[in-house]
Design a protein around this motif. Sequence first.
Motif, short mmCIF file in Angstrom:
data_model
loop_
_atom_site.label_atom_id
_atom_site.label_comp_id
_atom_site.label_asym_id
_atom_site.label_seq_id
_atom_site.Cartn_x
_atom_site.Cartn_y
_atom_site.Cartn_z
N ASP A 107 8.72 -2.42 7.99
CA ASP A 107 7.64 -2.77 7.06
C ASP A 107 6.27 -2.59 7.72
O ASP A 107 5.33 -2.09 7.11
CB ASP A 107 7.79 -4.20 6.55
CG ASP A 107 8.98 -4.36 5.63
OD1 ASP A 107 9.51 -3.35 5.14
OD2 ASP A 107 9.39 -5.53 5.41
N GLU B 160 17.58 0.88 16.20
CA GLU B 160 18.40 0.62 15.03
C GLU B 160 19.81 1.18 15.22
O GLU B 160 20.80 0.51 14.91
CB GLU B 160 17.74 1.24 13.80
CG GLU B 160 18.37 0.87 12.49
CD GLU B 160 17.56 1.41 11.34
OE1 GLU B 160 17.95 2.46 10.80
OE2 GLU B 160 16.54 0.78 10.98
N GLU C 66 24.75 -14.83 13.91
CA GLU C 66 23.33 -15.21 13.99
C GLU C 66 22.50 -14.10 14.64
O GLU C 66 21.40 -13.78 14.18
CB GLU C 66 23.18 -16.51 14.77
CG GLU C 66 21.74 -16.98 14.89
CD GLU C 66 21.62 -18.23 15.75
OE1 GLU C 66 20.60 -18.33 16.46
OE2 GLU C 66 22.54 -19.07 15.74
N MET D 61 13.92 -4.88 10.04
CA MET D 61 13.30 -4.74 8.72
C MET D 61 11.80 -5.01 8.79
O MET D 61 10.99 -4.29 8.20
CB MET D 61 13.97 -5.66 7.71
CG MET D 61 15.35 -5.18 7.30
SD MET D 61 16.29 -6.30 6.24
CE MET D 61 15.12 -6.95 5.12
N ILE D 62 11.42 -6.03 9.55
CA ILE D 62 9.99 -6.35 9.71
C ILE D 62 9.27 -5.21 10.41
O ILE D 62 8.18 -4.81 10.02
CB ILE D 62 9.81 -7.69 10.47
CG1 ILE D 62 10.27 -8.85 9.59
CG2 ILE D 62 8.37 -7.87 10.92
CD1 ILE D 62 10.38 -10.17 10.34
N GLY E 121 18.77 -7.77 12.38
CA GLY E 121 18.51 -7.09 11.11
C GLY E 121 17.14 -7.43 10.55
O GLY E 121 16.39 -6.56 10.10
N ALA E 122 16.79 -8.72 10.59
CA ALA E 122 15.48 -9.15 10.08
C ALA E 122 14.35 -8.55 10.92
O ALA E 122 13.34 -8.09 10.37
CB ALA E 122 15.39 -10.68 10.10
N THR E 123 14.52 -8.51 12.22
CA THR E 123 13.50 -7.94 13.11
C THR E 123 13.29 -6.46 12.83
O THR E 123 12.15 -5.99 12.74
CB THR E 123 13.90 -8.15 14.59
OG1 THR E 123 14.06 -9.54 14.83
CG2 THR E 123 12.87 -7.57 15.52
N GLU F 170 22.01 -11.28 12.17
CA GLU F 170 21.00 -11.62 11.17
C GLU F 170 19.59 -11.48 11.74
O GLU F 170 18.71 -10.90 11.11
CB GLU F 170 21.21 -13.05 10.66
CG GLU F 170 22.44 -13.24 9.81
CD GLU F 170 22.32 -12.57 8.46
OE1 GLU F 170 21.19 -12.52 7.92
OE2 GLU F 170 23.34 -12.08 7.96
N ARG F 171 19.39 -12.00 12.94
CA ARG F 171 18.07 -11.95 13.58
C ARG F 171 17.66 -10.51 13.89
O ARG F 171 16.52 -10.10 13.65
CB ARG F 171 18.08 -12.80 14.85
CG ARG F 171 16.69 -13.06 15.39
CD ARG F 171 16.69 -14.03 16.54
NE ARG F 171 17.55 -13.56 17.60
CZ ARG F 171 18.33 -14.34 18.34
NH1 ARG F 171 18.33 -15.63 18.15
NH2 ARG F 171 19.09 -13.85 19.29
#
Length: 135
Positions: free
Chosen positions: A104, A75, A90, A100-101, A96-98, A93-94
């Motif tokens: 989680d 991170e 792009e 966050m997943i 950041g989403a990874t 975004e990818r």
Amino acid sequence: MTADDRRPGTRFDDVADAAARAFRLLPTTPQDVRPPAGPGTPRPAHRVRTDPDTVERDLIKLVLTLVELLRQLMERQALQRVEAGDLTEEQEERLGATLMILHDRMVELCARYDLAMQDLNLDLGPLGTLLPPAE
């Protein structure tokens, strides 16, 4: 011959020998540890206590701690790359989403084994904690 000219196997052998010497200096059992001489005398580090009933949970805790450490390092590296402008929108975004997943999933795994994210922050004694404080 300089240290850079040495074969890697030799350097590994040197490290292994140094580690073996260091471990020989450590007491093998808690009974070998002498009680502190006075109030200002530092106490020895806590020994690892193993319990057959909690070995799975303890192992999961260790693994999750390592994964959380790597996740936080990834991170930080991602934030540095974003701030430096090395990534396209792009890719940001990818990434950041990874991340966050992954966070989680870490929370889910901790819940499954009845752990909190704070439980993963190992106390390293005088060095402080392994993970930085939560923001």
